[in-house]
Design an enzyme around this catalytic site. Structure first.
Site, mmCIF file in Angstrom:
data_model
loop_
_atom_site.group_PDB
_atom_site.id
_atom_site.type_symbol
_atom_site.label_atom_id
_atom_site.label_comp_id
_atom_site.label_asym_id
_atom_site.label_seq_id
_atom_site.Cartn_x
_atom_site.Cartn_y
_atom_site.Cartn_z
ATOM 1 N N ASP A 268 0.710 -1.160 -0.084
ATOM 2 C CA ASP A 268 0.075 0.020 0.065
ATOM 3 C C ASP A 268 0.785 1.267 -0.079
ATOM 4 O O ASP A 268 1.896 1.426 0.740
ATOM 5 C CB ASP A 268 -0.918 0.097 1.349
ATOM 6 C CG ASP A 268 -1.991 1.028 1.014
ATOM 7 O OD1 ASP A 268 -3.299 0.568 1.002
ATOM 8 O OD2 ASP A 268 -1.748 2.134 1.152
ATOM 9 N N ILE A 269 0.257 2.208 -0.833
ATOM 10 C CA ILE A 269 1.236 3.580 -0.924
ATOM 11 C C ILE A 269 1.238 4.286 0.293
ATOM 12 O O ILE A 269 2.092 5.077 0.636
ATOM 13 C CB ILE A 269 0.574 4.334 -2.195
ATOM 14 C CG1 ILE A 269 1.894 5.277 -2.592
ATOM 15 C CG2 ILE A 269 -0.447 5.167 -1.633
ATOM 16 C CD1 ILE A 269 1.647 6.007 -4.007
ATOM 17 N N ASN B 274 -12.956 -3.363 2.366
ATOM 18 C CA ASN B 274 -13.940 -2.564 2.461
ATOM 19 C C ASN B 274 -14.776 -2.368 1.432
ATOM 20 O O ASN B 274 -14.334 -2.617 0.112
ATOM 21 C CB ASN B 274 -12.881 -1.033 2.816
ATOM 22 C CG ASN B 274 -12.247 -0.936 3.723
ATOM 23 O OD1 ASN B 274 -12.422 -1.323 4.897
ATOM 24 N ND2 ASN B 274 -10.951 -0.479 3.613
ATOM 25 N N GLY C 61 -15.755 2.449 3.785
ATOM 26 C CA GLY C 61 -14.410 3.161 3.382
ATOM 27 C C GLY C 61 -13.636 2.771 2.182
ATOM 28 O O GLY C 61 -12.558 2.864 2.146
ATOM 29 N N HIS D 227 -10.067 -5.520 -3.492
ATOM 30 C CA HIS D 227 -8.747 -5.579 -2.922
ATOM 31 C C HIS D 227 -8.906 -5.883 -1.287
ATOM 32 O O HIS D 227 -9.565 -5.458 -0.921
ATOM 33 C CB HIS D 227 -7.834 -4.112 -2.974
ATOM 34 C CG HIS D 227 -8.428 -3.038 -2.590
ATOM 35 N ND1 HIS D 227 -9.701 -2.269 -3.270
ATOM 36 C CD2 HIS D 227 -8.555 -2.325 -1.306
ATOM 37 C CE1 HIS D 227 -9.899 -1.276 -2.449
ATOM 38 N NE2 HIS D 227 -9.275 -1.302 -1.373
ATOM 39 N N LEU D 228 -8.043 -6.919 -0.751
ATOM 40 C CA LEU D 228 -8.029 -7.479 0.421
ATOM 41 C C LEU D 228 -6.878 -6.847 1.040
ATOM 42 O O LEU D 228 -5.622 -7.066 0.697
ATOM 43 C CB LEU D 228 -7.872 -9.085 0.331
ATOM 44 C CG LEU D 228 -7.901 -9.644 1.950
ATOM 45 C CD1 LEU D 228 -9.025 -9.303 2.603
ATOM 46 C CD2 LEU D 228 -7.701 -11.026 1.600
ATOM 47 N N HIS D 229 -6.943 -6.033 2.040
ATOM 48 C CA HIS D 229 -6.075 -5.422 2.898
ATOM 49 C C HIS D 229 -5.316 -6.348 3.739
ATOM 50 O O HIS D 229 -6.113 -7.121 4.530
ATOM 51 C CB HIS D 229 -6.502 -4.101 3.843
ATOM 52 C CG HIS D 229 -6.967 -3.019 3.147
ATOM 53 N ND1 HIS D 229 -6.167 -1.764 2.973
ATOM 54 C CD2 HIS D 229 -8.229 -2.626 2.428
ATOM 55 C CE1 HIS D 229 -6.750 -1.151 2.210
ATOM 56 N NE2 HIS D 229 -8.056 -1.600 1.948
HETATM 57 P P1 5GP Z 1 -9.621 1.278 0.196
HETATM 58 O O1 5GP Z 1 -9.813 2.762 0.929
HETATM 59 O O2 5GP Z 1 -10.356 1.394 -1.153
HETATM 60 O O3 5GP Z 1 -10.215 0.212 0.942
HETATM 61 O O4 5GP Z 1 -8.088 1.094 -0.048
HETATM 62 C C1 5GP Z 1 -7.617 1.896 -1.141
HETATM 63 C C2 5GP Z 1 -6.056 1.567 -0.754
HETATM 64 O O5 5GP Z 1 -5.211 1.767 -1.800
HETATM 65 C C3 5GP Z 1 -5.611 2.759 0.280
HETATM 66 O O6 5GP Z 1 -5.105 1.841 1.575
HETATM 67 C C4 5GP Z 1 -4.719 3.628 -0.445
HETATM 68 O O7 5GP Z 1 -3.646 3.988 0.426
HETATM 69 C C5 5GP Z 1 -4.149 2.650 -1.423
HETATM 70 N N1 5GP Z 1 -3.678 3.391 -2.516
HETATM 71 C C6 5GP Z 1 -4.342 4.474 -3.287
HETATM 72 N N2 5GP Z 1 -3.673 4.664 -4.187
HETATM 73 C C7 5GP Z 1 -2.491 3.964 -4.486
HETATM 74 C C8 5GP Z 1 -1.534 3.724 -5.440
HETATM 75 O O8 5GP Z 1 -1.356 4.586 -6.421
HETATM 76 N N3 5GP Z 1 -0.440 3.041 -5.116
HETATM 77 C C9 5GP Z 1 -0.634 1.958 -4.151
HETATM 78 N N4 5GP Z 1 0.196 1.004 -4.084
HETATM 79 N N5 5GP Z 1 -1.679 1.838 -3.218
HETATM 80 C C10 5GP Z 1 -2.690 3.148 -3.368
#
Ligand code: 5GP
Ligand code: ZN
Length: 114
Positions: A30-31, A87, A93, A100-102
């Protein structure tokens, strides 16, 4: 899907720090990590959210979960434990509409989540 951030990462149009890849799954860091390990495990095929799953997707969802557990094991965090999160949509959120699975670990997690 043309306008999807994670589809662009899968297509290598946007760089990411990849940790695992096969023909159906990509995992990358994650970035904006929220824990020492914060990996996103994604389907290569675009699926917007859990709301869009069909019975034919049971296999790939199982693969996502088992891959997250395998990465946790590789990182040495499986015994102490880790958290896995999908999420979904606004209240869940979800900010990127591609499943995607965190995988979060390497520190103690809190419950209930915010
Ligand atoms: P969500 O909020 O949809 O459950 O998770 C999206 C995740 O993607 C967030 O934790 C966010 O930090 C990550 N994310 C957003 N943009 C990028 C990116 O360009 N590269 C990477 N590696 N992660 C990203
Ligand atoms: Zn996508």
């Amino acid at each position: 899907m043309a306008d999807c951030l994670f589809c662009k990462i899968i297509a290598r149009d946007i760089p990411a720090s990849n940790v695992y890849e096969d023909d159906r799954i990509l995992a990358f860091n994650d970035i904006n990590p929220q824990a020492p390990t914060h990996v996103l495990v994604v389907t290569k095929r675009h699926i917007s959210s859990l709301n869009d799953l069909s019975p034919e997707d049971d296999q790939i969802v199982g693969e996502l979960v088992r891959r997250a557990a395998a990465i946790a094991k590789e990182r040495g965090i499986s015994t102490n434990g880790f958290r896995t999160v999908f999420n979904t949509n606004r209240d869940g959120g979800q900010t990127v509409p591609h499943i995607h699975l965190h995988l979060l670990g390497g520190r103690g997690m809190h419950w209930p989540p915010g």
